[in-house]
Design an enzyme around this catalytic site. Structure first.
Site, PDB file in Angstrom:
ATOM      1  N   PHE A 114      39.234  45.292  21.693  1.00 31.37           N
ATOM      2  CA  PHE A 114      38.784  46.680  21.627  1.00 31.37           C
ATOM      3  C   PHE A 114      38.683  47.282  23.037  1.00 31.37           C
ATOM      4  CE2 PHE A 114      37.528  45.321  17.299  1.00 31.37           C
ATOM      5  CZ  PHE A 114      38.182  46.312  16.586  1.00 31.37           C
ATOM      6  N   SER A 115      37.517  47.779  23.429  1.00 34.65           N
ATOM      7  CA  SER A 115      37.468  48.582  24.656  1.00 34.65           C
ATOM      8  C   SER A 115      37.505  47.790  25.950  1.00 34.65           C
ATOM      9  CB  SER A 115      36.241  49.496  24.637  1.00 34.65           C
ATOM     10  OG  SER A 115      36.439  50.535  23.695  1.00 34.65           O
ATOM     11  N   ILE A 116      37.538  46.472  25.884  1.00 32.75           N
ATOM     12  CA  ILE A 116      37.882  45.742  27.115  1.00 32.75           C
ATOM     13  C   ILE A 116      39.319  46.080  27.492  1.00 32.75           C
ATOM     14  CG2 ILE A 116      37.956  43.493  28.266  1.00 32.75           C
ATOM     15  CD1 ILE A 116      35.986  42.430  26.239  1.00 32.75           C
ATOM     16  N   LYS A 118      40.331  48.959  27.922  1.00 35.68           N
ATOM     17  CA  LYS A 118      40.180  49.973  28.960  1.00 35.68           C
ATOM     18  C   LYS A 118      40.117  49.318  30.342  1.00 35.68           C
ATOM     19  CE  LYS A 118      37.466  53.204  26.061  1.00 35.68           C
ATOM     20  NZ  LYS A 118      37.640  52.582  24.736  1.00 35.68           N
ATOM     21  N   TYR A 218      31.174  58.471  27.475  1.00 36.89           N
ATOM     22  CA  TYR A 218      32.067  57.449  26.940  1.00 36.89           C
ATOM     23  C   TYR A 218      32.930  58.090  25.862  1.00 36.89           C
ATOM     24  CZ  TYR A 218      33.709  52.918  25.410  1.00 36.89           C
ATOM     25  OH  TYR A 218      34.505  51.851  25.115  1.00 36.89           O
TER      26      TYR A 218
END
Length: 393
Positions: A114-116, A118, A218
């Protein structure tokens, strides 16, 4: 024949019960988080070779050690189960000291981070910056002229990197009628997609009245836009960039993948899947100041700015996540905890973490299938668990 299949015996449900409409819900996410490519289109990021990981390392007695992260002490193993952990890999001083896997996940399996994603995407931005191919202070429109008139029309790439775009958008994960649901359809993550591309969706978003740069907000579309910025700056697809600039130099052992939309645009905000070991290797590369296998991957100055010196404390305090790291900052899509250890991390919904404690020389990769996207009290407990774990290893 009425007997249960091997799949159903292992997972507790049938494969045909996992749908585009429920793949992020429990219990189906225990399987879908490891098999994103069966549900949405993905692009491959091949590793240097097809070799297998060295065998899993047993934590041994560490799993029975007690930690106090909630109202009562519990063992490391009990916390891993309570926090719906799928996999945990811990490195100390550059060496793997243990791997733990839930019964429904195999050693060497990929898992969505998921947002790792990013944080990984920002590393590639740092690499291109070091090569002189990407300017983190340039206007977004330098690379994407058609962004003029959108929320990003007067924003800089620095605003995008630091999540300080004044974007009129909310991360309403569970609201099926929200703009976030439309966003998920554009990524092909929800039913009904295929009529609007991710690029079209992002460029339709408008801004708030507040100037950019003042508040940490965010907003995931910023990070998908970053992927587009990198593609325009390099004239390469993101999956090719990731392989050439990061995956091969890192010495990643296993193939990675990333979700793509109807146009092939990479879901750089949250669509990357990797193995726990390879995720830990990313953290170790950051701990080593941007080097791996004796080779510099990203400039040391960029790493220092990202994990230590850069970012606005004032913008962070104005945001909604200051409760987690009261003295923290956010820079280049990495979280600085502000703790005496100098720890920093990447975080993804449903319990994905890449936590680096430079003082203790510890890297922790935690992959999970938490039943809800965001669980603030549990997040605070996970941080306390990581701090306790670094003292035990």
């Amino acid at each position: 024949m009425t007997g249960k299949t091997a799949f159903e015996i292992r997972h507790g449900f049938r494969r045909n019960e996992v749908l585009l409409s429920n793949w992020r819900e429990s219990p189906f996410n225990r399987w879908s988080f490891q098999n994103l490519g069966e549900l949405v289109p993905t692009a491959r990021v091949a590793a240097a070779s097809a070799g297998a990981e060295a065998q899993a390392m047993d934590f041994g007695g560490l799993l029975g050690e007690k930690v106090s992260v909630a109202s009562a002490p519990e063992t490391v193993a009990e916390f891993l189960i309570r926090s719906t952990t799928d996999a945990l890999t811990v490195m100390k001083g550059g060496k793997v000291i243990g791997d733990w896997f839930a019964p429904h996940m195999d050693f060497g399996a990929r898992h969505i981070i998921f947002s790792i994603s990013k944080s990984v995407t920002a590393i590639i931005a740092g690499i291109l910056e070091g090569e002189g191919a990407f300017d983190p202070e340039a206007p977004v429109t330098t690379y994407i002229p058609e962004a003029a008139g959108s929320a990003h029309g007067d924003a800089s790439t620095r605003h995008v990197l630091d999540m300080s775009v004044s974007l009129d958008f909310e991360e309403a994960y569970l609201d099926p009628e929200s703009a976030f649901a439309r966003y998920r359809r554009a990524t092909l993550w929800n039913p009904g997609g295929g009529t609007e591309s991710l690029r079209e969706f992002i460029l339709s978003l408008q801004r708030l009245a507040e100037p950019h740069g003042q508040t940490f907000r965010y907003r995931s579309p910023n990070s998908d836009l970053l992927g587009l910025l990198l593609e325009r700056a390099s004239c390469q697809r993101f999956s090719d960039l990731m392989r050439e600039k990061l995956w091969l130099p890192l010495g990643a052992v296993s193939e990675a993948s990333i979700g793509v939309d109807m146009e092939g645009t990479a879901r750089t905000a949250g669509g990357i899947s990797v193995t726990p070991r390879d995720l830990a290797r990313i953290g170790e590369m950051m701990r080593q100041g941007g080097t791996a296998n004796g080779r510099r991957i990203v400039p040391e100055a960029w790493v220092r700015d990202t994990v230590s010196t850069g970012g606005s404390a004032e913008a962070w305090q104005r945001g909604t996540m200051a409760f987690l790291f009261p003295h923290g900052r956010y820079r280049n899509k990495w979280y600085q905890t502000g703790k005496p250890s100098g720890a920093y991390c990447g975080i993804g919904i449903h319990g994905q973490w890449l936590y680096v404690d430079p003082k203790a020389e510890v890297v922790i990769a935690k992959m999970s299938s938490q039943p809800v996207p965001v669980d603030d009290p549990l997040d605070a407990e996970i941080v306390a668990f990581f701090e306790a774990l670094t003292q035990l290893v």
